[in-house]
Design a protein around this motif. Structure first.
Motif, mmCIF file in Angstrom:
data_model
loop_
_atom_site.group_PDB
_atom_site.id
_atom_site.type_symbol
_atom_site.label_atom_id
_atom_site.label_comp_id
_atom_site.label_asym_id
_atom_site.label_seq_id
_atom_site.Cartn_x
_atom_site.Cartn_y
_atom_site.Cartn_z
ATOM 1 N N MET A 52 0.827 -1.207 0.000
ATOM 2 C CA MET A 52 0.000 0.000 0.000
ATOM 3 C C MET A 52 0.863 1.259 0.000
ATOM 4 O O MET A 52 0.521 2.258 -0.640
ATOM 5 N N MET A 53 1.998 1.220 0.688
ATOM 6 C CA MET A 53 2.926 2.351 0.658
ATOM 7 C C MET A 53 3.438 2.597 -0.752
ATOM 8 O O MET A 53 3.467 3.743 -1.233
ATOM 9 N N SER A 54 3.829 1.536 -1.433
ATOM 10 C CA SER A 54 4.362 1.670 -2.793
ATOM 11 C C SER A 54 3.303 2.198 -3.756
ATOM 12 O O SER A 54 3.576 3.066 -4.594
ATOM 13 N N VAL A 55 2.092 1.662 -3.637
ATOM 14 C CA VAL A 55 1.002 2.103 -4.525
ATOM 15 C C VAL A 55 0.650 3.562 -4.249
ATOM 16 O O VAL A 55 0.459 4.361 -5.177
ATOM 17 N N ALA A 56 0.560 3.920 -2.961
ATOM 18 C CA ALA A 56 0.246 5.308 -2.610
ATOM 19 C C ALA A 56 1.323 6.252 -3.134
ATOM 20 O O ALA A 56 1.016 7.334 -3.651
ATOM 21 N N GLY A 57 2.571 5.852 -3.026
ATOM 22 C CA GLY A 57 3.657 6.671 -3.542
ATOM 23 C C GLY A 57 3.578 6.849 -5.042
ATOM 24 O O GLY A 57 3.789 7.954 -5.564
ATOM 25 N N ALA A 58 3.262 5.754 -5.745
ATOM 26 C CA ALA A 58 3.140 5.830 -7.202
ATOM 27 C C ALA A 58 1.989 6.755 -7.607
ATOM 28 O O ALA A 58 2.113 7.523 -8.578
ATOM 29 N N LEU A 59 0.877 6.709 -6.872
ATOM 30 C CA LEU A 59 -0.253 7.588 -7.171
ATOM 31 C C LEU A 59 0.108 9.055 -6.930
ATOM 32 O O LEU A 59 -0.281 9.942 -7.709
ATOM 33 N N LEU A 60 0.846 9.313 -5.870
ATOM 34 C CA LEU A 60 1.277 10.689 -5.592
ATOM 35 C C LEU A 60 2.211 11.197 -6.683
ATOM 36 O O LEU A 60 2.118 12.362 -7.104
ATOM 37 N N LEU A 61 3.093 10.350 -7.159
ATOM 38 C CA LEU A 61 4.003 10.747 -8.237
ATOM 39 C C LEU A 61 3.253 11.030 -9.532
ATOM 40 O O LEU A 61 3.593 11.966 -10.270
ATOM 41 N N ALA A 62 2.226 10.230 -9.802
ATOM 42 C CA ALA A 62 1.519 10.345 -11.075
ATOM 43 C C ALA A 62 0.470 11.453 -11.078
ATOM 44 O O ALA A 62 0.218 12.075 -12.123
ATOM 45 N N THR B 128 -0.068 14.055 -8.421
ATOM 46 C CA THR B 128 0.096 15.253 -7.587
ATOM 47 C C THR B 128 1.495 15.838 -7.764
ATOM 48 O O THR B 128 2.327 15.292 -8.497
ATOM 49 N N ARG B 129 1.707 16.947 -7.074
ATOM 50 C CA ARG B 129 3.031 17.565 -7.101
ATOM 51 C C ARG B 129 3.888 17.131 -5.903
ATOM 52 O O ARG B 129 5.008 17.646 -5.740
ATOM 53 N N LEU B 130 3.373 16.213 -5.113
ATOM 54 C CA LEU B 130 4.108 15.735 -3.939
ATOM 55 C C LEU B 130 5.111 14.657 -4.356
ATOM 56 O O LEU B 130 5.057 13.506 -3.920
ATOM 57 N N ARG B 131 6.047 15.050 -5.205
ATOM 58 C CA ARG B 131 6.960 14.077 -5.780
ATOM 59 C C ARG B 131 7.933 13.527 -4.737
ATOM 60 O O ARG B 131 8.285 12.351 -4.769
ATOM 61 N N ARG B 132 8.381 14.388 -3.840
ATOM 62 C CA ARG B 132 9.328 13.905 -2.826
ATOM 63 C C ARG B 132 8.650 12.882 -1.915
ATOM 64 O O ARG B 132 9.228 11.831 -1.605
ATOM 65 N N THR B 133 7.424 13.195 -1.484
ATOM 66 C CA THR B 133 6.688 12.250 -0.636
ATOM 67 C C THR B 133 6.400 10.963 -1.386
ATOM 68 O O THR B 133 6.560 9.858 -0.848
ATOM 69 N N GLY B 134 5.995 11.104 -2.648
ATOM 70 C CA GLY B 134 5.716 9.919 -3.456
ATOM 71 C C GLY B 134 6.949 9.056 -3.642
ATOM 72 O O GLY B 134 6.893 7.828 -3.522
ATOM 73 N N SER B 135 8.071 9.692 -3.941
ATOM 74 C CA SER B 135 9.315 8.938 -4.139
ATOM 75 C C SER B 135 9.736 8.218 -2.867
ATOM 76 O O SER B 135 10.188 7.063 -2.907
ATOM 77 N N THR B 136 9.577 8.895 -1.736
ATOM 78 C CA THR B 136 9.939 8.290 -0.454
ATOM 79 C C THR B 136 9.088 7.059 -0.162
ATOM 80 O O THR B 136 9.598 6.025 0.282
ATOM 81 N N LEU B 137 7.792 7.177 -0.436
ATOM 82 C CA LEU B 137 6.905 6.039 -0.190
ATOM 83 C C LEU B 137 7.221 4.870 -1.117
ATOM 84 O O LEU B 137 7.258 3.708 -0.675
ATOM 85 N N VAL B 138 7.453 5.141 -2.389
ATOM 86 C CA VAL B 138 7.770 4.073 -3.338
ATOM 87 C C VAL B 138 9.076 3.385 -2.952
ATOM 88 O O VAL B 138 9.183 2.150 -2.935
ATOM 89 N N LEU B 139 10.091 4.192 -2.649
ATOM 90 C CA LEU B 139 11.390 3.627 -2.286
ATOM 91 C C LEU B 139 11.304 2.839 -0.976
ATOM 92 O O LEU B 139 11.831 1.721 -0.881
ATOM 93 N N SER B 140 10.618 3.408 0.013
ATOM 94 C CA SER B 140 10.496 2.724 1.301
ATOM 95 C C SER B 140 9.726 1.415 1.171
ATOM 96 O O SER B 140 10.115 0.385 1.739
ATOM 97 N N GLY B 141 8.630 1.454 0.414
ATOM 98 C CA GLY B 141 7.846 0.240 0.221
ATOM 99 C C GLY B 141 8.609 -0.831 -0.522
ATOM 100 O O GLY B 141 8.579 -2.010 -0.150
ATOM 101 N N SER B 142 9.333 -0.442 -1.568
ATOM 102 C CA SER B 142 10.087 -1.414 -2.373
ATOM 103 C C SER B 142 11.236 -2.017 -1.579
ATOM 104 O O SER B 142 11.439 -3.241 -1.587
#
Length: 275
Positions: free
Chosen positions: A21-31, A33-47
């Motif tokens: 869910m962290m990875s998916v939420a991060g990917a949605l934020l990247l795609a 919203t403008r919250l790219r740093r938060t999205g990247s952190t979630l994707v990286l942390s989840g992966s």
């Protein structure tokens, strides 16, 4: 309320679910919203979390204190009054659909239950396991009764408890069903990683039992150097262990067990003696 709430909480905090869910939420934020740093952190942390949880010895580190809590039980020279097996080793839905016994990765439970029944022909045999879902459904006890011959259990000796939905109910309903007496020896058969919480529940119910752990997921402390070949194995093991640790915490806070981590030397709660 405790039962449905516990199922929802376990789903949300299961490590594999949470990391996905962290990875998916991060990917949605990247795609979106403008919250790219938060999205990247979630994707990286989840992966990275999935990689660490799946491949490293992390799951062994988390589950080993549970599995090592109770030693293997020596039955030489023992004549138990009864043997209790907790449900969880049989897939009720698949068993009902296919009209045959379908075991899951805790299938050692019915195997050793049948073995103990053969070795101790005078012991009372109790199977405790309901449907484990809201609104009823086919109980695991029903499946055991229906397929007792295939499992190797003497149907005439079986005492079935078919209403329990969790470990606390396993203990309280079984105690009310068999009315144990002082001086009797009862064996409790369940997975090694589940044994501390199970023993705690039986002690809180005033039912003194001896642990007979099965269904080990580790070889011992040497597995702290173990690297999993398949990430699915590590994730499954971590999910089991996380659920059990959260269950211990919740049961202690709710007053369902007397100790944070019940062990062989833990005394029964004051005021509750074996019936």
């Amino acid at each position: 309320m405790f039962f449905p709430l516990s199922k929802l909480i376990f789903f949300l905090i299961t490590p594999s679910n949470l990391l996905i869910m962290m990875s998916v939420a991060g990917a949605l934020l990247l795609a979106a919203t403008r919250l790219r740093r938060t999205g990247s952190t979630l994707v990286l942390s989840g992966s990275l979390g999935l990689l660490l949880a799946g491949m490293s010895p992390l799951s062994d580190l988390v589950i080993l204190p549970l599995e090592q809590r109770f030693p293997a039980f020596a039955t030489e020279g023992l004549e138990p009054t009864g043997i209790i097996m907790l449900g969880g080793g049989i897939e009720t839905g698949l068993s009902a659909a296919r009209d045959q016994v379908v075991v899951n990765d805790a299938g050692e439970r019915p195997i050793y239950f049948a073995d103990l029944a053969r070795r101790f022909p005078k012991a009372r045999l109790v199977f405790s396991g309901g449907s484990g879902i809201l609104g009823g459904g086919t109980s695991e006890a029903d499946m055991v009764s229906r397929h007792a011959d295939a499992i190797g259990l003497p149907r005439s000796r079986l005492i079935l408890e078919s209403h329990s939905r969790n470990t606390r109910e396993n203990a309280t309903f079984t105690a009310a069903l068999v009315h144990p007496k002082p001086g009797e020896t009862w064996l409790l058969l369940t997975s090694a990683w589940h044994m501390p919480r199970a023993i705690g529940c039986f002690r809180q119910a005033g039912f003194t039992v001896e642990a007979f752990p099965v269904d080990y997921r580790t070889r011992g402390w040497s597995d702290l150097l173990h690297v999993h070949s398949f990430s699915s194995d590590g994730l499954l093991q971590l999910d089991l262990a996380a659920k059990e640790w959260v269950g211990l915490l919740a049961y202690k806070l709710a007053g369902y067990i007397p100790d944070w981590l019940p062990g062989p030397a833990s005394p029964p709660p004051s005021g509750n003696a074996s019936r």
